[in-house]
Motif scaffolding. Sequence first.
Motif, PDB file in Angstrom:
ATOM      1  N   UNK A  60      42.807 -32.700  25.487  1.00  0.00           N
ATOM      2  CA  UNK A  60      43.320 -31.422  24.988  1.00  0.00           C
ATOM      3  C   UNK A  60      42.257 -30.334  25.076  1.00  0.00           C
ATOM      4  N   UNK A  61      41.017 -30.674  24.770  1.00  0.00           N
ATOM      5  CA  UNK A  61      39.933 -29.689  24.828  1.00  0.00           C
ATOM      6  C   UNK A  61      39.692 -29.251  26.271  1.00  0.00           C
ATOM      7  N   UNK A  62      39.760 -30.174  27.200  1.00  0.00           N
ATOM      8  CA  UNK A  62      39.623 -29.803  28.606  1.00  0.00           C
ATOM      9  C   UNK A  62      40.710 -28.812  29.010  1.00  0.00           C
ATOM     10  N   UNK A  63      41.934 -29.037  28.531  1.00  0.00           N
ATOM     11  CA  UNK A  63      43.026 -28.115  28.845  1.00  0.00           C
ATOM     12  C   UNK A  63      42.800 -26.760  28.183  1.00  0.00           C
ATOM     13  N   UNK A  64      42.293 -26.763  26.958  1.00  0.00           N
ATOM     14  CA  UNK A  64      42.038 -25.496  26.259  1.00  0.00           C
ATOM     15  C   UNK A  64      40.957 -24.680  26.953  1.00  0.00           C
ATOM     16  N   UNK A  65      40.009 -25.339  27.593  1.00  0.00           N
ATOM     17  CA  UNK A  65      38.959 -24.615  28.321  1.00  0.00           C
ATOM     18  C   UNK A  65      39.530 -23.843  29.500  1.00  0.00           C
ATOM     19  N   UNK A  66      40.711 -24.245  29.961  1.00  0.00           N
ATOM     20  CA  UNK A  66      41.380 -23.536  31.059  1.00  0.00           C
ATOM     21  C   UNK A  66      42.417 -22.544  30.546  1.00  0.00           C
ATOM     22  N   UNK A  67      42.542 -22.407  29.235  1.00  0.00           N
ATOM     23  CA  UNK A  67      43.526 -21.494  28.645  1.00  0.00           C
ATOM     24  C   UNK A  67      43.146 -20.051  28.978  1.00  0.00           C
ATOM     25  N   UNK A  68      44.120 -19.182  29.242  1.00  0.00           N
ATOM     26  CA  UNK A  68      43.796 -17.785  29.576  1.00  0.00           C
ATOM     27  C   UNK A  68      42.992 -17.063  28.496  1.00  0.00           C
ATOM     28  N   UNK A  69      43.123 -17.488  27.243  1.00  0.00           N
ATOM     29  CA  UNK A  69      42.414 -16.810  26.160  1.00  0.00           C
ATOM     30  C   UNK A  69      40.995 -17.332  25.970  1.00  0.00           C
ATOM     31  N   UNK A  70      40.625 -18.383  26.696  1.00  0.00           N
ATOM     32  CA  UNK A  70      39.278 -18.919  26.530  1.00  0.00           C
ATOM     33  C   UNK A  70      38.326 -18.235  27.502  1.00  0.00           C
ATOM     34  N   UNK A  71      37.128 -17.921  27.006  1.00  0.00           N
ATOM     35  CA  UNK A  71      36.082 -17.334  27.838  1.00  0.00           C
ATOM     36  C   UNK A  71      34.727 -17.778  27.332  1.00  0.00           C
ATOM     37  N   UNK A  72      33.819 -18.011  28.258  1.00  0.00           N
ATOM     38  CA  UNK A  72      32.447 -18.324  27.893  1.00  0.00           C
ATOM     39  C   UNK A  72      31.623 -17.070  27.648  1.00  0.00           C
ATOM     40  N   UNK A  73      32.162 -15.912  27.999  1.00  0.00           N
ATOM     41  CA  UNK A  73      31.397 -14.675  27.888  1.00  0.00           C
ATOM     42  C   UNK A  73      31.199 -14.247  26.444  1.00  0.00           C
ATOM     43  N   UNK A  74      32.088 -14.687  25.548  1.00  0.00           N
ATOM     44  CA  UNK A  74      31.964 -14.329  24.136  1.00  0.00           C
ATOM     45  C   UNK A  74      31.387 -15.517  23.373  1.00  0.00           C
ATOM     46  N   UNK A 131      39.068 -23.809  17.535  1.00  0.00           N
ATOM     47  CA  UNK A 131      38.193 -24.705  16.776  1.00  0.00           C
ATOM     48  C   UNK A 131      38.980 -25.824  16.095  1.00  0.00           C
ATOM     49  N   UNK A 132      40.102 -25.471  15.476  1.00  0.00           N
ATOM     50  CA  UNK A 132      40.878 -26.478  14.756  1.00  0.00           C
ATOM     51  C   UNK A 132      41.352 -27.578  15.689  1.00  0.00           C
ATOM     52  N   UNK A 133      41.770 -27.211  16.891  1.00  0.00           N
ATOM     53  CA  UNK A 133      42.207 -28.229  17.848  1.00  0.00           C
ATOM     54  C   UNK A 133      41.043 -29.048  18.379  1.00  0.00           C
ATOM     55  N   UNK A 134      39.885 -28.422  18.528  1.00  0.00           N
ATOM     56  CA  UNK A 134      38.711 -29.163  19.017  1.00  0.00           C
ATOM     57  C   UNK A 134      38.222 -30.191  18.001  1.00  0.00           C
ATOM     58  N   UNK A 135      38.574 -30.019  16.733  1.00  0.00           N
ATOM     59  CA  UNK A 135      38.153 -30.948  15.683  1.00  0.00           C
ATOM     60  C   UNK A 135      39.216 -31.990  15.370  1.00  0.00           C
ATOM     61  N   UNK A 136      40.287 -32.013  16.123  1.00  0.00           N
ATOM     62  CA  UNK A 136      41.373 -32.957  15.886  1.00  0.00           C
ATOM     63  C   UNK A 136      40.886 -34.400  15.992  1.00  0.00           C
ATOM     64  N   UNK A 137      41.502 -35.275  15.183  1.00  0.00           N
ATOM     65  CA  UNK A 137      41.147 -36.699  15.229  1.00  0.00           C
ATOM     66  C   UNK A 137      42.101 -37.513  16.101  1.00  0.00           C
ATOM     67  N   UNK A 153      34.094 -38.671  17.159  1.00  0.00           N
ATOM     68  CA  UNK A 153      34.950 -39.618  17.858  1.00  0.00           C
ATOM     69  C   UNK A 153      35.375 -39.098  19.223  1.00  0.00           C
ATOM     70  N   UNK A 154      35.848 -37.849  19.287  1.00  0.00           N
ATOM     71  CA  UNK A 154      36.368 -37.311  20.546  1.00  0.00           C
ATOM     72  C   UNK A 154      35.250 -37.095  21.566  1.00  0.00           C
ATOM     73  N   UNK A 155      34.132 -36.532  21.116  1.00  0.00           N
ATOM     74  CA  UNK A 155      33.027 -36.253  22.027  1.00  0.00           C
ATOM     75  C   UNK A 155      32.481 -37.535  22.632  1.00  0.00           C
ATOM     76  N   UNK A 156      32.433 -38.597  21.830  1.00  0.00           N
ATOM     77  CA  UNK A 156      31.865 -39.864  22.300  1.00  0.00           C
ATOM     78  C   UNK A 156      32.939 -40.804  22.825  1.00  0.00           C
ATOM     79  N   UNK A 157      34.000 -40.251  23.386  1.00  0.00           N
ATOM     80  CA  UNK A 157      34.999 -41.074  24.070  1.00  0.00           C
ATOM     81  C   UNK A 157      34.276 -41.990  25.058  1.00  0.00           C
ATOM     82  N   UNK A 158      34.616 -43.260  25.005  1.00  0.00           N
ATOM     83  CA  UNK A 158      33.860 -44.261  25.749  1.00  0.00           C
ATOM     84  C   UNK A 158      33.838 -44.002  27.255  1.00  0.00           C
ATOM     85  N   UNK A 159      34.796 -43.232  27.745  1.00  0.00           N
ATOM     86  CA  UNK A 159      34.836 -42.915  29.178  1.00  0.00           C
ATOM     87  C   UNK A 159      33.687 -42.014  29.617  1.00  0.00           C
TER      88      UNK A 159
END
Length: 862
Positions: free
Chosen positions: A757-771, A744-750, A787-793
């Motif tokens: 970084x969030x895309x990479x964290x979603x592929x982290x071995x400790x990440x799961x959608x099941x929980x 969470x702390x990294x997902x809220x980074x400015x 800011x991060x979610x609304x990246x202009x890309x």
Amino acid sequence: MADIHSAAEAPRITRREDYREPDWRVPEIELDFQLDPAATRVVARLWVQRSSEHDRPLVLDGDGLTASRVRVDGVEVPVEMDGPNLVVRLSGSAHLVETEVEIAPERNTQLQGLYASNGMLCTQCEAEGFRRITFFPDRPDVLSRYKVRMTADKARFPVLLSNGDPVGSGALDDGRHWAEWHDPFPKPSYLFALVAGDLVANRSTFTTMNGREVQLGIWVRAGDLERTHHALNALETSMRWDEQVYGREYDLDVFNIVAVDDFNFGAMENKGLNVFNSRYILADPDIATDYDYDAIAAVVAHEYFHNWSGNRITCRDWFQLSLKEGFTVFRDQGFSADQGSAAVKRIEDVRGLRASQFPEDAGPLAHPVRPDSYIEISNFYTATIYNKGAEVIRMMATILGPEKFRAATDLYFERFDGTAATCEDFVRCMEDAGGTDLTQFRRWYSQAGTPRVTASLKQEGGRARLTLSQTVPPTPGQPDKQPMVLPLKLRLFGSVTGRPLCDEQLIQLRDPTAEIVFESIPEPPVLSINRGFSAPVVVDTNRSARDLAFLSAHDDDPFARYEAMQQLMLDTLVASVTSGRPDHDAVIDAVRNTLTDPALDPAFVAEAVLLPSDSFIGDQMALVDPDAIFAAREALRRDLGREHEALWRSAHEAVRNNRFEYSPAGKGARRIKNVSLGYIAASGARDAADLALAQFEASDNMTDRQGALGVLVSSTATEQRATAIDAFYRRYADNALVLDKWFQTQALSSRDDTAQAVEALAAHPAFTLANPNRARSLIGAFGVNQRAFHDVSGRGYRFLADQLLALDKLNPQTAAKLLPPLGRWKRFDAGRAAKMRAELERIVATPGLSKDMFEQASKSLD
């Protein structure tokens, strides 16, 4: 299997106006569970009674069930299905109906009904999960007395718990054992609970005001036992508080709580057996922040308070959900306010309302506190139902006053005990006991949208004239609104002397416009309005920056003082975004005055000097510009950091070596310490990263450790940042709850690269959608990082949609709750709006989409 809905099919809409009394009642039910994760056999014995003169069959709701046997009065009958539901044709007015089904808890990824979680079996039945366990009229106005027998392998599931009180247990010859529980109080099926597992309990006893001794138990895995003391203390404290404040006494001999790692909600108030998300039970200074400690106490209290406001009196239908949730949130807010700083608690509650409910009211998913229709009821567990619902109760309490409000709640508990009631029933009790007419006030239950109040104060000689007006903006399905009843507390202060010029007044604004005249006003007045946030409205005034700065230093209402500072900051930031010419002097002076006022509580100071969030700034603008908002906010943070660097360093140093103590003073010290660290970092000080890393490494508590980590994850100091992120992960890799904080702390980074970084964290071995906790910690946090979610890309939009589609296949309920950030596309520039809308269209067009997601996404496209 997920409950799927084809986008090509017309969804079934449930409407409040179509409510009809149940055809059949079920006064008694007996359940027999042969528990096994792969194949659990459930035998249900229902004593049913025809509710009126009709010839309609008994229809029992089911979801994914197959009846292997149906008996009526001991005679086997053919199995007749109507879609997922079981139809039983009965000739008389009362019968015994017996059904048998087999379910597979270990394959239940929806976490609704009976499911497996880390070696235990547990249930979640609100809102419509009981129909995934056995066939039943699964609606809240069917109240039954439950007897439950469970049989299971004793080595694997040594503890067997259910609602009510235990009435028997024993061993069997085959290594299995059994337990029986009986709940003497009629309850709807959504309050049924069962837990089986290898658990230990932190036990205590509580003696009620009338001398009943209640056995208390908080059940967890053995390794978590020492982290349950705070929750147990909160339970005892809340039981005592409810007796003292509302006169409500617990009514069973046993009260149990079980902590579960995989849970869609925060907790569930099942009668006598509350099931909790582990994050709202487990705490010690090393793993839990002050926020976590406070949240645990609040949620434990909330679920306990439901024993009366939700269980003894339940809701007639799901449109009345706020009857139990809004009232109980109001009750838990009062409890929390009494345990610490009432002013800080009120600030926190209003900040939460503005962050979640105000945007909901202003978006495509806006709905009244008492909705009129739904496709999937789980989508209406919203901030409107809970938080705005609590504010509606608070307004009635304000209008009635403390004594009459207590008399009204006493009347409500007496009049409707043991029944399924409505919001209207509650309001009528307020009228009857309070001696007031709330006819117009009822619009708070039927009209969506956040009212806007315009207030203009003018002095005319020795007289002041206050002009008020109100509007309620259009919302989906409600283009035209009627005036609301707005209880507004206000007071005037002299701008020269700083003294109050009148007593606090409670004005009930009922008409589109009103005028109030104040006599004998000897000096230019300054208006303090909506004191204590007496009404959940947006207030626009003609107060100047000087007026707001004055109130931030002199107002005698803590919330109004905080509000004046926040409004000053907000006006400054909005002007900076729209004009591009920042003028920070007034805010800098006001913050200095607050920081140097020795009479103020450090916890209050920390709240007052925090800038409004990027999202809240955006909510004030017709068109949201995330980049401009971020730049304006960072510029003001930088100036505040630089201008007051000595004050921030002094505040940080004063408590740098304090050891952990969970107390109002301890929490306040840590709060101002971490706010100060943030401003030191914002100033651009060369040693900021080193200071944050030193705090991170020396901390004896999670509040300070995560506070330092939050500063470092947004830092450009590569070495210190990487050191803290890696050290935090290594230390807590085996603790799921703390690892959620890491994500969470990294997902809220400015930082500029947060989306990547969030895309990479979603592929982290400790990440799961099941929980659900893990999904919320990364996906949910990223969605509110404006800011991060609304990246202009548009990569943030694509990422969220991809994750939600994957999650929808596992857990539609959790997926749907994470979708709203995409639904605010109309508030953004054409380029961003087109990309967000495209992702919503992609979601809606996905084959096999759940009805949870379909409802949220399709409404968001309107």
